[in-house]
Design a protein around this motif. Structure first.
Motif, PDB file in Angstrom:
ATOM      1  N   SER A 169      39.685 133.687   1.105  1.00 50.38           N
ATOM      2  CA  SER A 169      39.016 134.483   2.136  1.00 50.38           C
ATOM      3  C   SER A 169      37.889 135.329   1.546  1.00 50.38           C
ATOM      4  O   SER A 169      36.821 135.462   2.145  1.00 50.38           O
ATOM      5  CB  SER A 169      40.019 135.383   2.866  1.00 50.38           C
ATOM      6  N   ARG A 180      44.445 127.433   6.860  1.00 49.85           N
ATOM      7  CA  ARG A 180      43.572 128.350   7.576  1.00 49.85           C
ATOM      8  C   ARG A 180      42.095 128.076   7.298  1.00 49.85           C
ATOM      9  O   ARG A 180      41.265 128.143   8.190  1.00 49.85           O
ATOM     10  CB  ARG A 180      43.912 129.794   7.184  1.00 49.85           C
ATOM     11  N   HIS A 181      41.750 127.738   6.056  1.00 52.10           N
ATOM     12  CA  HIS A 181      40.341 127.648   5.657  1.00 52.10           C
ATOM     13  C   HIS A 181      39.828 126.225   5.432  1.00 52.10           C
ATOM     14  O   HIS A 181      38.655 126.051   5.117  1.00 52.10           O
ATOM     15  CB  HIS A 181      40.107 128.466   4.386  1.00 52.10           C
ATOM     16  N   ASN A 216      47.311 138.466  -2.963  1.00 53.35           N
ATOM     17  CA  ASN A 216      46.469 137.328  -2.601  1.00 53.35           C
ATOM     18  C   ASN A 216      46.151 136.537  -3.861  1.00 53.35           C
ATOM     19  O   ASN A 216      45.151 136.774  -4.516  1.00 53.35           O
ATOM     20  CB  ASN A 216      45.184 137.845  -1.934  1.00 53.35           C
ATOM     21  N   GLU A 237      49.370 128.246   3.309  1.00 54.47           N
ATOM     22  CA  GLU A 237      48.868 128.820   4.564  1.00 54.47           C
ATOM     23  C   GLU A 237      47.353 129.020   4.509  1.00 54.47           C
ATOM     24  O   GLU A 237      46.650 128.740   5.477  1.00 54.47           O
ATOM     25  CB  GLU A 237      49.579 130.139   4.862  1.00 54.47           C
ATOM     26  N   ASP A 238      46.841 129.498   3.360  1.00 54.57           N
ATOM     27  CA  ASP A 238      45.400 129.687   3.214  1.00 54.57           C
ATOM     28  C   ASP A 238      44.654 128.359   3.267  1.00 54.57           C
ATOM     29  O   ASP A 238      43.559 128.274   3.831  1.00 54.57           O
ATOM     30  CB  ASP A 238      45.073 130.408   1.899  1.00 54.57           C
ATOM     31  N   ARG A 298      51.876 131.245   0.485  1.00 57.13           N
ATOM     32  CA  ARG A 298      50.606 131.865   0.906  1.00 57.13           C
ATOM     33  C   ARG A 298      49.438 130.911   0.668  1.00 57.13           C
ATOM     34  O   ARG A 298      48.547 130.784   1.502  1.00 57.13           O
ATOM     35  CB  ARG A 298      50.405 133.186   0.161  1.00 57.13           C
ATOM     36  N   LEU A 299      49.455 130.215  -0.467  1.00 55.78           N
ATOM     37  CA  LEU A 299      48.376 129.274  -0.768  1.00 55.78           C
ATOM     38  C   LEU A 299      48.359 128.130   0.243  1.00 55.78           C
ATOM     39  O   LEU A 299      47.293 127.763   0.741  1.00 55.78           O
ATOM     40  CB  LEU A 299      48.503 128.731  -2.192  1.00 55.78           C
TER      41      LEU A 299
END
Length: 173
Positions: A64, A114-115, A59, A110-111, A107-108
């Motif tokens: 998160s 998501r947030h 991560n 996607e995060d 991943r970043l």
């Protein structure tokens, strides 16, 4: 870490289990060294009886965790690069590092998606264009200087999340 003026948490990965570890106690230096221990480049750092490596393995931008700890505004300073390589890496280390960077950037993105609606998320665009390999430490001073200038300009006039997300996707100039 317990004595810091603001709540401090550092993410690393326990090498023996693969578990993401949120380090909130103990010496700051140990936590930062563990979180920066790039596999294959720097040795693991032992914390709590377990070897730990770079938190980016699990991560890289732990939004998160910041949200869980009550943050309402989060600044993300991406450590990867989005500019497509001028030449495809050929060495085993170059390929592994480039592949890891692609995973981290995905991943970043996607995060961010998501947030984005749950807190004030501010993502600094990575240095771009960037023709230097992250494994080429001969340009460290130049890159630090560029990053300092670009960050200061961005802090004066932060862009939108859409701008940052677009710049995080692999692209060519």
């Amino acid at each position: 870490m317990e004595e810091s003026a603001i709540s401090l948490a550092v993410v690393a990965v326990a090498l023996d289990s693969g578990d993401e570890t949120l380090i909130t106690r103990g010496p700051v230096v140990d936590a930062v060294m563990a979180s920066a221990a790039l596999p294959g480049i720097f040795p693991p750092v032992w914390i709590g009886g377990h070897p730990h490596v770079d938190g980016g393995v699990a991560n890289n931008a732990p939004v998160s965790h910041a949200l869980e700890r009550g943050a309402t505004t989060v600044y993300v300073l991406p450590t990867g690069f989005a500019c497509a390589a001028g030449a495809t890496p050929r060495s085993a280390l170059g390929v592994a590092f480039h592949s890891l960077t692609l995973l981290i950037q995905r991943r970043l993105r996607e995060d961010i998606e998501r947030h984005a609606g749950t807190l004030d998320l501010r993502v600094m665009p990575p240095l771009c264009p960037l023709a230097v390999s992250p494994l080429d430490f001969a340009h460290t001073s130049e890159l630090i200087g560029r990053a300092k200038e670009q960050t200061a300009a961005w802090l004066d006039r932060p862009g939108t999340l859409t701008d940052a997300t677009a710049r995080l996707a692999p692209h060519r100039h």
